[in-house]
Design a protein around this motif. Structure first.
Motif, PDB file in Angstrom:
ATOM      1  N   LEU A  54       0.825  -1.207   0.000  1.00 55.12           N
ATOM      2  CA  LEU A  54       0.000   0.000   0.000  1.00 55.12           C
ATOM      3  C   LEU A  54       0.860   1.258   0.000  1.00 55.12           C
ATOM      4  CD1 LEU A  54      -2.514  -1.172   2.739  1.00 55.12           C
ATOM      5  CD2 LEU A  54      -2.895  -1.159   0.257  1.00 55.12           C
ATOM      6  N   GLN A  55       1.993   1.199   0.709  1.00 51.59           N
ATOM      7  CA  GLN A  55       2.894   2.345   0.803  1.00 51.59           C
ATOM      8  C   GLN A  55       4.309   1.837   1.029  1.00 51.59           C
ATOM      9  OE1 GLN A  55       1.775   5.382   3.677  1.00 51.59           O
ATOM     10  NE2 GLN A  55       3.930   5.791   4.080  1.00 51.59           N
ATOM     11  N   GLY A  56       5.259   2.423   0.328  1.00 49.37           N
ATOM     12  CA  GLY A  56       6.656   2.036   0.486  1.00 49.37           C
ATOM     13  C   GLY A  56       7.015   0.848  -0.381  1.00 49.37           C
ATOM     14  N   GLU A  57       7.995   0.089   0.078  1.00 54.18           N
ATOM     15  CA  GLU A  57       8.418  -1.116  -0.628  1.00 54.18           C
ATOM     16  C   GLU A  57       9.120  -2.050   0.347  1.00 54.18           C
ATOM     17  OE1 GLU A  57      11.058   0.605  -3.616  1.00 54.18           O
ATOM     18  OE2 GLU A  57      12.789  -0.165  -2.513  1.00 54.18           O
ATOM     19  N   PHE A  58       9.147  -3.321  -0.017  1.00 52.94           N
ATOM     20  CA  PHE A  58       9.899  -4.295   0.768  1.00 52.94           C
ATOM     21  C   PHE A  58      10.558  -5.273  -0.186  1.00 52.94           C
ATOM     22  CE2 PHE A  58       5.901  -6.599   0.303  1.00 52.94           C
ATOM     23  CZ  PHE A  58       6.279  -7.925   0.200  1.00 52.94           C
ATOM     24  N   THR A  59      11.478  -6.046   0.348  1.00 48.77           N
ATOM     25  CA  THR A  59      12.154  -7.081  -0.430  1.00 48.77           C
ATOM     26  C   THR A  59      11.691  -8.432   0.080  1.00 48.77           C
ATOM     27  OG1 THR A  59      14.084  -5.679  -0.770  1.00 48.77           O
ATOM     28  CG2 THR A  59      14.391  -8.045  -1.086  1.00 48.77           C
ATOM     29  N   MET A  60      11.319  -9.306  -0.849  1.00 48.39           N
ATOM     30  CA  MET A  60      10.944 -10.676  -0.504  1.00 48.39           C
ATOM     31  C   MET A  60      12.129 -11.568  -0.839  1.00 48.39           C
ATOM     32  SD  MET A  60       8.752 -12.716   0.804  1.00 48.39           S
ATOM     33  CE  MET A  60       7.166 -11.900   0.777  1.00 48.39           C
ATOM     34  N   ASP A  61      12.722 -12.148   0.196  1.00 52.56           N
ATOM     35  CA  ASP A  61      13.828 -13.072   0.008  1.00 52.56           C
ATOM     36  C   ASP A  61      13.280 -14.487  -0.089  1.00 52.56           C
ATOM     37  OD1 ASP A  61      15.815 -11.070   0.218  1.00 52.56           O
ATOM     38  OD2 ASP A  61      15.787 -11.212   2.408  1.00 52.56           O
ATOM     39  N   LEU A  62      13.716 -15.188  -1.114  1.00 52.49           N
ATOM     40  CA  LEU A  62      13.404 -16.602  -1.316  1.00 52.49           C
ATOM     41  C   LEU A  62      14.742 -17.332  -1.397  1.00 52.49           C
ATOM     42  CD1 LEU A  62      10.859 -15.987  -4.204  1.00 52.49           C
ATOM     43  CD2 LEU A  62      10.281 -16.417  -1.812  1.00 52.49           C
ATOM     44  N   LYS A  63      14.714 -18.619  -1.406  1.00 49.32           N
ATOM     45  CA  LYS A  63      15.974 -19.367  -1.515  1.00 49.32           C
ATOM     46  C   LYS A  63      16.643 -19.034  -2.854  1.00 49.32           C
ATOM     47  CE  LYS A  63      17.902 -23.946  -1.054  1.00 49.32           C
ATOM     48  NZ  LYS A  63      17.641 -25.346  -0.779  1.00 49.32           N
ATOM     49  N   VAL A  69       9.395  -5.480  -3.955  1.00 51.98           N
ATOM     50  CA  VAL A  69       7.962  -5.340  -4.199  1.00 51.98           C
ATOM     51  C   VAL A  69       7.601  -3.902  -3.839  1.00 51.98           C
ATOM     52  CG1 VAL A  69       5.678  -6.315  -3.765  1.00 51.98           C
ATOM     53  CG2 VAL A  69       7.707  -7.757  -3.482  1.00 51.98           C
ATOM     54  N   LYS A  70       7.158  -3.154  -4.837  1.00 56.50           N
ATOM     55  CA  LYS A  70       6.936  -1.718  -4.685  1.00 56.50           C
ATOM     56  C   LYS A  70       5.466  -1.398  -4.479  1.00 56.50           C
ATOM     57  CE  LYS A  70      10.928  -0.721  -7.540  1.00 56.50           C
ATOM     58  NZ  LYS A  70      11.436  -0.079  -8.729  1.00 56.50           N
ATOM     59  N   GLU A  71       5.231  -0.154  -4.056  1.00 59.01           N
ATOM     60  CA  GLU A  71       3.872   0.352  -3.847  1.00 59.01           C
ATOM     61  C   GLU A  71       2.990   0.032  -5.049  1.00 59.01           C
ATOM     62  OE1 GLU A  71       2.095   4.777  -3.123  1.00 59.01           O
ATOM     63  OE2 GLU A  71       3.883   4.184  -1.971  1.00 59.01           O
ATOM     64  N   GLY A  72       1.822  -0.564  -4.763  1.00 61.03           N
ATOM     65  CA  GLY A  72       0.885  -0.915  -5.819  1.00 61.03           C
ATOM     66  C   GLY A  72       1.123  -2.284  -6.430  1.00 61.03           C
ATOM     67  N   GLU A  73       2.148  -2.992  -5.974  1.00 67.26           N
ATOM     68  CA  GLU A  73       2.455  -4.311  -6.526  1.00 67.26           C
ATOM     69  C   GLU A  73       2.019  -5.422  -5.571  1.00 67.26           C
ATOM     70  OE1 GLU A  73       6.225  -3.368  -9.424  1.00 67.26           O
ATOM     71  OE2 GLU A  73       6.691  -4.115  -7.416  1.00 67.26           O
ATOM     72  N   VAL A  74       1.737  -6.564  -6.157  1.00 68.29           N
ATOM     73  CA  VAL A  74       1.333  -7.771  -5.428  1.00 68.29           C
ATOM     74  C   VAL A  74       2.437  -8.802  -5.560  1.00 68.29           C
ATOM     75  CG1 VAL A  74      -0.278  -9.737  -5.501  1.00 68.29           C
ATOM     76  CG2 VAL A  74      -1.146  -7.404  -5.727  1.00 68.29           C
ATOM     77  N   PHE A  75       2.653  -9.554  -4.486  1.00 67.57           N
ATOM     78  CA  PHE A  75       3.578 -10.685  -4.525  1.00 67.57           C
ATOM     79  C   PHE A  75       2.889 -11.862  -3.849  1.00 67.57           C
ATOM     80  CE2 PHE A  75       7.201 -13.360  -3.660  1.00 67.57           C
ATOM     81  CZ  PHE A  75       8.028 -13.121  -4.734  1.00 67.57           C
TER      82      PHE A  75
END
Length: 116
Positions: A54-63, A69-75
């Motif tokens: 919804l706001q900001g961004e985060f990083t999704m770590d996988l193996k 993953v940025k604002e407005g994006e789905v993961f």
């Protein structure tokens, strides 16, 4: 039945990594959470994990890989896949999970999911 203002709900708490239930949808809980720092690696054996920024961004770590993953994006993390979200700066996220799903994948270490 009435509209739910996501900003109002997010302003009701300041903790990180604690999902708050804002609505039910079929057999799912719709939640909002604030991310900051690193969440531990975990997995959900029986369900996919849905994240909408919804706001900001985060990083999704996988193996072996990471995705910003940025604002407005789905993961969506498929069931059984080990993952860790992390955010350098506070990020606001909408989550959808089946009712009763522990956020850590383990009921022993999961946070409560208060309804707001």
């Amino acid at each position: 039945m009435k509209p739910i203002n996501l900003l109002d709900k997010l302003n009701k708490f300041s903790t990180h990594w604690d999902p708050h239930i804002i609505a039910d949808y079929n057999e799912n809980e719709i939640m909002v959470a604030k991310f900051s720092g690193e969440f531990p690696f975990h997995l959900h054996e029986d369900t996919d994990d849905f994240f909408l920024v919804l706001q900001g961004e985060f990083t999704m770590d996988l193996k072996g890989e990471s995705h910003v993953v940025k604002e407005g994006e789905v993961f969506v993390v498929p069931r059984g896949v080990s993952h860790r979200p992390r955010a350098v700066e506070e990020c606001h996220v909408l989550l959808i999970e089946p009712k009763g799903t522990p956020n850590t994948g383990d009921p022993e270490t999961a946070s409560d999911k208060p309804r707001i």
